[in-house]
Every structure is written in C-alpha cells, then in structure tokens.
Design a protein around this motif. Structure first.
Motif, PDB file in Angstrom:
ATOM      1  N   LEU A  62     -25.604   4.175  25.431  1.00  0.00           N
ATOM      2  CA  LEU A  62     -25.439   3.916  26.866  1.00  0.00           C
ATOM      3  C   LEU A  62     -25.147   2.449  27.119  1.00  0.00           C
ATOM      4  O   LEU A  62     -24.315   2.099  27.960  1.00  0.00           O
ATOM      5  CB  LEU A  62     -26.697   4.327  27.635  1.00  0.00           C
ATOM      6  N   ALA A  63     -25.850   1.574  26.366  1.00  0.00           N
ATOM      7  CA  ALA A  63     -25.656   0.132  26.580  1.00  0.00           C
ATOM      8  C   ALA A  63     -24.243  -0.305  26.229  1.00  0.00           C
ATOM      9  O   ALA A  63     -23.775  -1.339  26.692  1.00  0.00           O
ATOM     10  CB  ALA A  63     -26.661  -0.668  25.757  1.00  0.00           C
ATOM     11  N   LEU A  64     -23.540   0.501  25.411  1.00  0.00           N
ATOM     12  CA  LEU A  64     -22.161   0.170  25.082  1.00  0.00           C
ATOM     13  C   LEU A  64     -21.196   0.679  26.140  1.00  0.00           C
ATOM     14  O   LEU A  64     -19.998   0.466  26.057  1.00  0.00           O
ATOM     15  CB  LEU A  64     -21.775   0.787  23.728  1.00  0.00           C
ATOM     16  N   GLY A  65     -21.736   1.367  27.146  1.00  0.00           N
ATOM     17  CA  GLY A  65     -20.874   1.857  28.210  1.00  0.00           C
ATOM     18  C   GLY A  65     -20.455   3.306  28.027  1.00  0.00           C
ATOM     19  O   GLY A  65     -19.502   3.753  28.661  1.00  0.00           O
ATOM     20  N   ALA A  66     -21.151   4.047  27.173  1.00  0.00           N
ATOM     21  CA  ALA A  66     -20.835   5.467  27.032  1.00  0.00           C
ATOM     22  C   ALA A  66     -21.401   6.216  28.229  1.00  0.00           C
ATOM     23  O   ALA A  66     -22.433   5.837  28.764  1.00  0.00           O
ATOM     24  CB  ALA A  66     -21.458   6.018  25.742  1.00  0.00           C
ATOM     25  N   THR A  67     -20.720   7.282  28.650  1.00  0.00           N
ATOM     26  CA  THR A  67     -21.297   8.119  29.699  1.00  0.00           C
ATOM     27  C   THR A  67     -22.395   8.945  29.051  1.00  0.00           C
ATOM     28  O   THR A  67     -22.494   9.026  27.828  1.00  0.00           O
ATOM     29  CB  THR A  67     -20.264   9.088  30.293  1.00  0.00           C
TER      30      THR A  67
END
Lengths: 416, 258, 224
Positions: free
Chosen positions: A305-310
């Motif tokens: 999530l912190a990498l911007g994954a949904t």
C-alpha cells in the motif's frame, strides 16, 4: 536430591507412555493393513482354465474379413458352447451345464475380444486361458471349504472332480487380473472392475474442485480483506464454521432437493454428485483459505500500500499468492475427504449398480466408496476380496492426496 | 545548521488525530524543509509514528482513526483533498518501515513492483535501468548485482532495509518517510543506512522517526520533540541538543524522564 | 529538576559539580590569604597558600579526568554537556588563578618593601577588588545567574583600569628614585598577577554565560 529424582522419573514415565501410545497405534494400523491386504490381494489374480479354442466357422457368424463393428455385434455364445463340448468330450446335458458353469458366464465376450484383435485365427485352433467362474476361482483360492457336504457348497461334487482332473492336467492357472482396473461393475465377481467407480469419483471431484475452489477463494478474500469487522461478518463466520461440522448427508439432501428437485438436473450423474460434494467442501476451503490469509503478516500489505498499490492490487499481487500454499493444502485435504464420502452421493443416486464406464460428468456413474459399499453388500463370495481390494485402492489414493498436500506445502513454503 | 530557507516540502497545521475517543495527536504544526532531514523524537506512545503515518495517509487503513488538519505539499497540494487519489499521493510520498518488509519475491521484483503498477517504465530495458539505478542509489547494487533474481528474504537485515529504501525510491518520490528504520539493525548496518540518508537528502526530503537521540543528532538538521501527542518543541538540531527552549525537552534528551 | 534515570550518570555529574564547588572555596581562600600577604608579610600565610595550591592542582586533575570519563561513557547532551564543558574550562581557569596566588604571595613575602604605604594600600585595595570580583563570579556560577556574570565581566574592565594606574604610579616612582627599582618591579609583577587573576575571573564569567544561555556572547557589545 529426591525432587530431582522424582522429576526425572516422571520424565521417563511420560516418555514411556508416549512411546507406548505410538507403538499401539502402529500395531493396530499394521493389523488392519495386514487384514485388508491379505483379503484383498486375491482380487488381483484370477483363476484361468486352459482350453483349446477352435474358431470353428460353423459356429461363427463372422470371419476374418468382417469389420470391427460387425464382430462387436456378433454373438459368440454358440462358439463358447462348442469350445466346452470340444474340450470335454461325452458330456450329457446336465453335466454340460455344470461344466459350462465352471467357466465365466461371459466366456463369449472373452472369445470375441480375442477375435477382434486376432482375426487371422479364424478357422484355427489356439490355446487360450479362459477365465474361470467366481465360484471356481474362490475354491481354487481356498476361500470356499472343500470338505463340507455338497449342499453347503457352491461347487458340486461333479465340478470338483472335473477341477481335480484339470488340476492334474496342469490346466488350472492364475493370471494377473488387470480387469479389476479396466472394467466397470458386473454381476459376475470375476469380471467386476473398479474403473467405472474411479472415473465416477474422478469426474465428481473435478466438478467439486471447479465449483468449490474459486468460490471458496474469492469468498475468503472478500471476507478477510474487504469486510469490516462487525456483527454481520461475525455471523457469517460462525455459520461457515458450523457448516464444516454438518453431517454430510444433509448436503446430500440439499443436492437432492435443490439441484435435482428445483433445477431438474439429472439423477445419478457426477455433475450433481460433484456439486453436492462441492457444497460440503466449500466451508473447509474457506476456513483454510481465511486462516492462510490471516497468517500473512500485515507488514506485507502495508509495504504494498505504501508503494501506492490499490487494495485489490496489494491483495492479489502479494497476499493471495502467499496464502495459496495453505489454501491448496486445505483444498486437497478437503478433496480427500470428499473422495471418501458416500452419504451425499447416496441421496443423489450415485450409489447404484452402474456397469458402463462414464465418459463424462453427465453419464450415470458411481463413486469409489459407494462401489466398495455395494460390493460389501453383495451375497457373492467373490466380492469379498474385491471389497478389500477396493479399500486398498481408496486408501492409496487418500495417502497420495495427503502426501501431495504436504509436498506442495513444503515446496512453496515461504520464510518471511 | 539549517539556513533560513523558505522552501518547505510539506507544511502541516492544526493536526488532530483521534483513535475512537482517544486523542493521539493534539494540535501539532510542523513545517518540513525541502531536501533536509527532519527527525521526530519522543518517548514511546508520544504519537510520533501516528503523526508520520498521517503524512502518507497510512492511517486510512485503520478504521477507528480520524485525522483532522491541514497538510499542504509544495505549497499547493492538499494531501487529504478528495481530488488527490491515495495511490498518487503515495507515489510522491514513500515510506520505509521499522522492520524491513521486502516482498518474498526476487530482489528485482521488489524494486520493479512500484514502477510497474504506476506505469513508470515504458519498456523492459527502461525498467531494468530504473531498478539498477535505484539499487545504486540505495548503496546495494554492488552487493546484489550478480543475484538480482534471488529471493529478497535471503538478504541480511541491513541489506533488506536498503532494498526497501531502493524500492521506495524507484517510484521517484519527493518525500521519504522513515519509521525507526534502524531499530532492528546492528550498529554497522545502522551506520550504512545513516550514511545513505545523508546522500539521499540531496534529492529527497526525509522525515525520520527515531528512538535514538544520538541518531537524530547525527542525521537530522531539524528536530521535533513529541510528548503525549503534543509537539513540545521543534527547531534546529544543534540548538535542541545544546540548549533546548523547553525544560521538558532538556529532561527528555538528557535522560531525566521516567 | 528531575534526576537522571541512570543513577550512575547522575552521581558522576553531582561529583563533578561538588568538586568544582569545593575547588572554588579553596581558590577563594588562597586568594584571600595571598592578598593579605601584600600588607601583612606573614610567612605562615605563604606556606598555607602553597599547600592550598597543591590541593587546587589536584582538583583540576580530578575534574579533568572525571569530565573525560563522563564524555566517553555517557555522551551527554544539552544541559549535561554544557555542565561538563564548563567544568573543564572553569577548573582550568581556577587552577591558573591558584598559580598566580602562589606567585604573588611568594613575591609579596620575599620582597623588602621600601615603597610608600599609599602604594601598598592601592595594591591591597586592588587585591580586595579582585577577590570580590572572583567571589561574585563564583556566586554567579553556582547560582546560575547570567546577569550577575555579565556584571562581573564588566567589573574586570575597572580592575584593568586600576592596574594601569598603579603601573603608571610605580613606573613614575621608579624613574624618580633608583633605589625603588627592585621592589618596584616586584610590586609591578604582583599587580600584574592580580590583573591576570581578574582576567581569569572574567573568563569564568564568560563560561557561566555560555553554560546558562548555550551561546558564547560578544560581551563587549552588550550593554547591561
């Protein structure tokens, strides 16, 4: 000092109890295996009578130029009778019938099968090992006692004398009974095989897997990752856990009532049996999958999530693959359970005498445990060894499936 | 010594955070200078990690958590506005966690994941270059260049953390948040990460939460001291460690709390 | 103020503070005896001053070693660091004051004075001023009074003026009368020692200001 001695003694005693427990369990399992093995091993061999077979044109309606179709349709009964009379000269009618009964009832099928593959034997004499009848087979194997009065025997005195004569002539043999593995069920024990039941179970399990695995996987992912904790989710979870403990016959009733009653699906087919088993296995898969999902540490989700994954990307790229070994293990164990179930199949009609090998999930079939049950209920003595052989095969499949589950788990296991 | 630069990567004001009824952050306002390292210090449970997680909206994952306040990036972007999709925000603000958490995939896959989902690289070779560059910047490339396809969990703790840093910088963020990144590492690995932070600040703004005051004094140019959800003091690191304005701050950093 | 959670650390700092305090008491005593010697010429006082000077030297060494140990083992910051830093510098200044006391007492006792009593009185008065200044500085150190320290620093400027006037007077006298040259020179040196003590006291005042405010201030520019 004494307290240390007491503690060590308690250690030793505890160890002893453990070892005793293990030993007793192994002993009982070994005894069981021995019993099954000794009873069942007979099924892998069948008695044969060596006979001279003259493919006499006089008794045959086809010849070496006939097509396979024609040969399959032709009757070889007359030829069979001629073989009996030519091998056993000077039989009166009563004795002829007695001798004919010593051969398998479908002696003519064996002749036809041979001719199909060896058309050039037309008008020639060859020596064939003809399968003996089940009663003869059992006497030869020693399962019927010989020294009891005739009325208590399946084989009468005349047949016994013929048998002894044939034995002296070295014409009683034993061959590996590959029919056990290639034939479907039969009224005659000597030709009964388990292949039909294996295919029936196979199709049913395939349907079960195709139905239960995707639904179970997605339901678990949804329940575990997407729902918020609350009363409704708790309620669902409690219900799923309870379903896993419901007696399997209830699922059979569900299959009967809903699939066959409401949806008008055909009776006795692996499709319906498979769906019923699927209902039964679904809770097991969901529980296994949810517990695997829970075992994935939150740090993996947070990292994604912190990498911007949904949320969906994080779940399906990272969490689900990590939960897969656990889910697969649970699924295979669920499948192994389903393989051994008879009650649900009973309600949808898959516990019945079916002779033909099913070609697909929509052909009538029976399952492996059901077949074993049917054979165990049969009056014929020849089915006893078949029952045990069937049990051996079932156990083998279960062991293989559970071992596969363990191996998959080992191979794909991830260390965080 | 921080010069009087007017360039702030992120400004926060009137920040309140509640977990249900319990207040975790009470009216905090901090400005984070661009291309500098700011450290957040304070005793356990003081809210520094909670505050950090507000900055990339990781608190959204926790249901009971309510965040209020203004968070403005580069004087123009409101982090909490509905127009800012979380995934885009997290492309600009990356995070490195306390316990190294590489994905149980290959080293290459770990670094490539971010760029892949954001569609940063347009070809395989571009992606390869990006992975290589990120690993270089994180000071890990030389150690792993021959085994990029090995599984990441086989690396040592310090290497794993550098991998997580490489993973974070692969998507070219502007700000990197670090939540006690060295607390699970030995002193040598810690020193390597601190040196890395020193190099990274040329290109990124770094905000680091740390338990170790000596780490804060070593790496940061600005320090903020939290206690029980309140911001007690913020300022130039040298000043804070020579003569802080508040007695509470002095008590904490000299070890008189407790 | 709260105490350190680490009691060992707390003890070490307390010991350094206490040592510094004791050392200042000894230095003050030395200074008082030394300045008395200017008029009294009491050789017993000289012996006492010499003995006290040995104590002062010991104190300086002990404080130096204790401070070094604290830096090594505890890596102090903020107020603790300022304390250690100050203790190191102040103890050195105090030790120099002690040396000057010994030097000036020695000269005061061994020199036959054939100077005017007025000059001896001004010297004695200079000595009292220096003593008072030193006392004030020590007071501001142990009471943590920044304003008082700044005042003391200013007072040293007056002491410098006083020294210059005594110097001028003595030179004048020596020019006029050759017989006064020997004792005149010695008394110039005594005055010089007193002026140096004043400087050291002013240095201590600067350290006090650093200890309290955390910064070295340009005192010449500050008006009180």
């Amino acid at each position: 000092m004494t307290s240390i001695k007491k503690r060590l003694q308690a250690e030793r005693r505890f160890k002893f109890y453990g070892q005793l427990g293990v030993f007793l369990s192994l002993l009982f399992v070994t005894l069981l295996m021995l019993k099954i093995f000794t009873t069942g091993s007979g099924a892998f061999f069948r008695t044969t009578i060596e006979a001279d077979v003259f493919f006499d044109p006089a008794y045959m309606s086809v010849d070496q130029n006939s097509t396979k179709k024609e040969i399959s349709r032709a009757s070889f009964e007359a030829l069979a009778d001629s073989v009996v009379s030519s091998n056993f000269k000077n039989l009166d009618d009563a004795n002829f019938i007695k001798v004919r009964e010593m051969f398998t009832r479908r002696f003519d099928y064996q002749l036809r099968d041979h001719f199909l593959n060896n058309k050039d034997d037309f008008n020639r004499t060859i020596t064939l090992d003809i399968t003996a009848s089940s009663d003869l087979d059992q006497i030869v194997k020693g399962n019927y006692p010989r020294n009891v009065p005739e009325s208590q025997r399946k084989i009468n005195d005349y047949q016994l004398s013929v048998l002894d004569e044939l034995t002296d002539q070295d014409r009683i043999g034993s061959t590996f009974n590959f029919w056990f593995f290639t034939n479907g069920d039969s009224r005659d024990p000597e030709t009964a095989g388990i292949w039909g039941a294996i295919m029936g179970s196979f199709y049913a399990l395939m349907v079960c897997l195709a139905f239960a695995f995707p639904i179970g996987l997605f339901a678990s992912v949804y329940l575990e990752e997407y729902t918020k904790p609350g009363r409704i989710t708790d309620l669902i979870e409690v219900n799923i856990n309870n379903l896993a403990a419901v007696p399997s016959i209830v699922f059979g009733l569900l299959g009967l009532g809903m699939l066959i009653g409401v949806f008008n699906m055909p009776f006795q087919v692996p499709l319906v049996g498979g769906l019923t088993l699927g209902f039964m296995t679904l809770p097991t898969i969901i529980i296994a999958c949810r517990s695997s999902l829970r075992a994935v540490p939150p740090s993996i989700r947070h990292g994604a999530l912190a990498l911007g994954a949904t949320k969906t990307q994080a779940t399906f790229h990272h969490v689900v693959p990590l939960a897969l070994p656990g889910t697969l293990t649970g699924t295979i164990i669920g499948m192994a359970q389903a393989l051994g179930e008879t009650a649900p199949l009973l309600m949808v009609g898959m516990v019945a005498f079916v002779m033909e090998i099913p070609g697909g999930p929509l052909d009538p079939a029976t399952g492996l445990p059901s077949q074993i049950y049917l054979w165990s209920e049969s009056a014929e003595r020849g089915f006893i060894e078949k029952t045990s052989a069937g049990i051996m095969l079932l156990l083998l499949f279960l062991i293989v499936m559970n071992l596969t589950a363990v191996l998959i788990r080992r191979k794909v296991e991830v260390k965080w | 010594m921080v010069e009087k630069n007017m360039n702030y990567a992120l400004k926060t004001n009137n920040v309140y955070v509640h977990y249900g009824n319990k207040m975790a952050i009470n009216n905090v306002a901090i400005d984070f200078p661009k291309n500098e390292v700011t450290s957040l210090i304070g005793p356990s449970g003081c809210g520094k990690s909670t505050f950090l997680r507000c900055l990339n909206r990781m608190n959204d994952v926790i249901d009971s958590c309510k965040v209020e306040g203004s968070f403005i990036m580069n004087d123009s972007i409101d982090i909490y506005s509905n127009d800012m999709p979380i995934e885009s925000l997290r492309e600009k603000i990356g995070m490195v966690f306390q316990k190294p958490n590489p994905f149980p995939k290959s080293i290459y896959e770990n670094v490539a994941y971010g760029p892949k989902i954001h569609g940063i690289a347009s070809s395989q070779s571009e992606l390869d270059e990006l992975v290589k560059e990120s690993l270089h910047r994180a000071g890990l490339y030389e150690e792993v260049k021959d085994r990029l396809m090995d599984v990441a969990t086989g690396l040592s703790g310090g290497q794993q953390q550098r991998l997580c840093i490489a993973r974070a910088i692969a998507i070219k963020p502007e700000i990197i948040l670090m939540d006690e990144p060295c607390s699970a590492l030995d002193p040598i690995a810690t020193a390597k990460i601190e040196e890395l932070i020193n190099e990274l600040k040329e290109n990124y703004t770094i905000i680091i939460v740390t338990h170790s005051m000596s780490q804060a004094s070593r790496v940061s140019s600005k320090t903020a001291f939290f206690h029980l959800g309140n911001l007690i003091e913020q300022g130039d690191t040298t000043k804070i460690f020579t003569k802080p304005d508040k007695e509470q701050t002095n008590d904490y950093i000299t070890g008189r709390f407790g | 103020m709260n105490t350190h959670t680490d009691k060992n650390f707390e003890n070490r700092l307390t010991i350094i503070r206490d040592q510094l305090s004791e050392m200042s008491a000894v230095v003050e005593k030395q200074l008082s005896l030394a300045t008395a010697c200017i008029k009294s010429k009491d050789s017993d006082s000289l012996e006492t001053v010499k003995k006290l000077d040995l104590e002062v030297d010991d104190f300086e060494k002990t404080i130096r070693d204790d401070c070094f140990e604290v830096l090594t083992l505890h890596q102090p910051v903020a107020s603790d660091l300022r304390l250690v830093f100050t203790a190191l510098k102040v103890s050195k200044e105090m030790e120099r004051i002690g040396d000057h006391c010994r030097g000036l007492s020695n000269k005061a006792i061994s020199t036959k004075s054939n100077l005017d009593p007025e000059i001896i009185d001004s010297l004695s008065s200079l000595g009292s001023s220096v003593h008072a200044l030193t006392h004030e500085v020590f007071d501001s150190l142990f009471k943590g009074n920044e304003e008082k320290a700044k005042e003391s620093w200013r007072r040293d400027l007056e002491i410098d003026k006083l020294y210059k006037s005594i110097l001028t007077t003595l030179i004048d006298k020596m020019e006029k009368d050759d017989a006064l040259i020997e004792s005149g020179t010695q008394h110039i040196l005594i005055a010089k020692s007193l002026e140096r003590i004043g400087d050291h006291a002013a240095n201590i005042a600067e350290e006090v200001i650093f200890n309290i405010s955390g910064q070295y201030q340009d005192l010449e520019k500050i008006k009180i």
